[in-house]
Design an enzyme around this catalytic site. Structure first.
Site, PDB file in Angstrom:
ATOM      1  N   GLU A 135       1.396   2.203   3.753  1.00  0.00           N
ATOM      2  CA  GLU A 135       0.848   3.491   2.897  1.00  0.00           C
ATOM      3  C   GLU A 135       1.883   4.133   3.661  1.00  0.00           C
ATOM      4  OE1 GLU A 135      -3.250   5.939   2.899  1.00  0.00           O
ATOM      5  OE2 GLU A 135      -2.914   4.639   4.882  1.00  0.00           O
TER       6      GLU A 135
ATOM      7  N   ARG B  82      -1.870   8.880  -5.865  1.00  0.00           N
ATOM      8  CA  ARG B  82      -2.605   9.266  -4.206  1.00  0.00           C
ATOM      9  C   ARG B  82      -4.061   9.307  -4.755  1.00  0.00           C
ATOM     10  NH1 ARG B  82      -0.740  15.785  -2.472  1.00  0.00           N
ATOM     11  NH2 ARG B  82      -1.437  15.100   0.142  1.00  0.00           N
ATOM     12  N   ALA B  83      -4.234   9.036  -3.282  1.00  0.00           N
ATOM     13  CA  ALA B  83      -5.516   8.144  -3.306  1.00  0.00           C
ATOM     14  C   ALA B  83      -6.707   9.688  -2.986  1.00  0.00           C
ATOM     15  CB  ALA B  83      -5.726   8.029  -1.540  1.00  0.00           C
TER      16      ALA B  83
ATOM     17  N   ARG C 141       1.634  11.388   9.515  1.00  0.00           N
ATOM     18  CA  ARG C 141       3.699  11.255   8.481  1.00  0.00           C
ATOM     19  C   ARG C 141       4.322  11.807  10.007  1.00  0.00           C
ATOM     20  NH1 ARG C 141       3.269  14.060   3.117  1.00  0.00           N
ATOM     21  NH2 ARG C 141       1.401  13.146   1.798  1.00  0.00           N
TER      22      ARG C 141
ATOM     23  N   HIS D   5       1.191  -0.807  -0.106  1.00  0.00           N
ATOM     24  CA  HIS D   5      -0.188  -0.042  -0.018  1.00  0.00           C
ATOM     25  C   HIS D   5       1.390   1.508   0.429  1.00  0.00           C
ATOM     26  CE1 HIS D   5      -3.800   2.188   2.230  1.00  0.00           C
ATOM     27  NE2 HIS D   5      -3.423   2.912   0.833  1.00  0.00           N
TER      28      HIS D   5
ATOM     29  N   HIS E  39       1.186   4.916  -2.090  1.00  0.00           N
ATOM     30  CA  HIS E  39       1.126   6.243  -3.103  1.00  0.00           C
ATOM     31  C   HIS E  39       2.280   7.421  -3.562  1.00  0.00           C
ATOM     32  CE1 HIS E  39      -2.979   4.278  -2.440  1.00  0.00           C
ATOM     33  NE2 HIS E  39      -3.560   4.770  -1.321  1.00  0.00           N
TER      34      HIS E  39
END
Length: 341
Positions: A284, A71-72, A290, A6, A8
């Site tokens: 992710e 990017r989701a 972050r 997972h 992105h």
């Protein structure tokens, strides 16, 4: 080997967002529509965004390969119409493909689909096929709510989704069920909408009989499955009330969960409740969370630490970090074998 299922492209060059802003502005007539040729991003720029960010952190954490998709939150299928989403998906997929070409042993592509609210999902098939056949994509992202938080789409068990499932079975390719930005003010995008969607998708699958029609279809529910592991007893009881088999028989032959859970107790719960064969390592990163956890001194999304501190046996950890991903993503397994891994 550690496979992160997972990832992105959250650090894409600013030029991509600028192009998208102009595309969105053109929908209201306040700006001319940008041409695809207007977007110029060099390989050196791609290298800079990847090496300073994802690749650096992968090296620091010992992650060998990431399944990498657009990017989701940028998918934003609610914006414009199908033509808008089609051009945007094509551009984003091409960038991820270029990253996979620059770092073929570190990134494998997952494709974004050009979904649009109220539009037949079958319209996504040309882009899906292009990404698999031309780009070598090993997975795709499927948005169960293209409306952006208003949930106007039918459940994933509805026959309108079947053309996508048929193509997935044909290509033997899995999908991560992943929503995009929420435009509903009641649902924060990453704190509510994402986790709500994970839970909602699972319950849709419990209610239906999708895997009776598609026994080899494979779906990954991200973010540790939302509320699913925490409320496993509730879902078992609801399945019984609906006259469905036990969840292990009804859905767990086809549904898998990633490890994007960002604290030790939550990760331990995931490993305790969900069968090991249904868990795929993921972080992710660089994603919604972050920062460094001041209680531990480590990044919240350093999920390898949680797995290694859990009660998993070495064999179970080997399954979570590599074997399961190879089984769920056979095109990835073929790619790794071709590379001698």
């Amino acid at each position: 080997m550690i496979i992160d299922c997972h990832g992105h492209y959250t650090t894409a060059p600013p030029a991509l967002a600028a192009w998208r802003d102009q595309q969105i502005a053109s929908l209201s007539g306040s700006s001319a529509a940008p041409a695809r040729a207007d977007l110029r991003i060099s390989d050196d720029t791609l290298r800079e965004t990847i090496e300073r960010n994802q690749l650096r952190m992968m090296d620091e954490r010992g992650i060998d390969l990431t399944i990498f998709s657009p990017r989701a939150s940028f998918m934003a299928h609610h914006i414009g119409d199908f033509s808008t989403s089609s051009e945007w998906a094509s551009i984003c997929n091409e960038l991820c493909h270029r990253v996979s070409l620059l770092y073929p042993e570190r990134f494998a592509q997952a494709a974004m689909l050009p979904q649009s609210p109220g539009v037949d999902p079958a319209t996504c098939l040309p882009e899906l096929s292009r990404c698999v056949e031309e780009y070598g994509a090993v997975a795709l992202n499927l948005n169960p709510d293209p409306s952006g938080g208003h949930w106007t789409a039918p459940p994933l068990t509805d026959r309108s989704w079947y053309p996508i499932y048929e193509k997935m079975v044909e290509y033997d390719i899995p999908a991560m069920v992943h929503v995009s930005t929420s435009v509903n003010p009641a649902f924060h995008t990453t704190g509510a909408h994402y986790l709500n969607a994970d839970t909602t998708a699972f319950m849709q699958l419990v209610e239906g009989d999708l895997f009776r029609d598609f026994p080899t279809l494979r779906l990954i529910i991200p973010h540790g499955g939302g509320a699913v592991p925490y409320h496993w007893g509730r879902f078992r009881g609801l399945a019984m009330a609906l006259g469905k088999p036990e969840l292990e028989e009804h859905v767990l032959g086809n549904v898998f969960f990633d490890t994007c859970v960002y604290h030790q107790p939550g990760s331990d719960l995931l490993y305790d409740v969900i069968p090991v064969r249904n868990i795929l390592f993921a972080s992710e990163m660089i994603g919604a969370v972050r920062s460094v956890d001041p209680r531990t001194g480590h990044y919240f999304d350093d999920t390898r630490r949680y797995a290694e501190a859990s009660k998993l046996s070495e064999d179970d950890w080997a399954a979570v970090r590599e074997r399961n991903a190879r089984a769920v993503y056979p095109r990835l397994d073929a790619l790794l074998k071709k590379q001698g891994r």
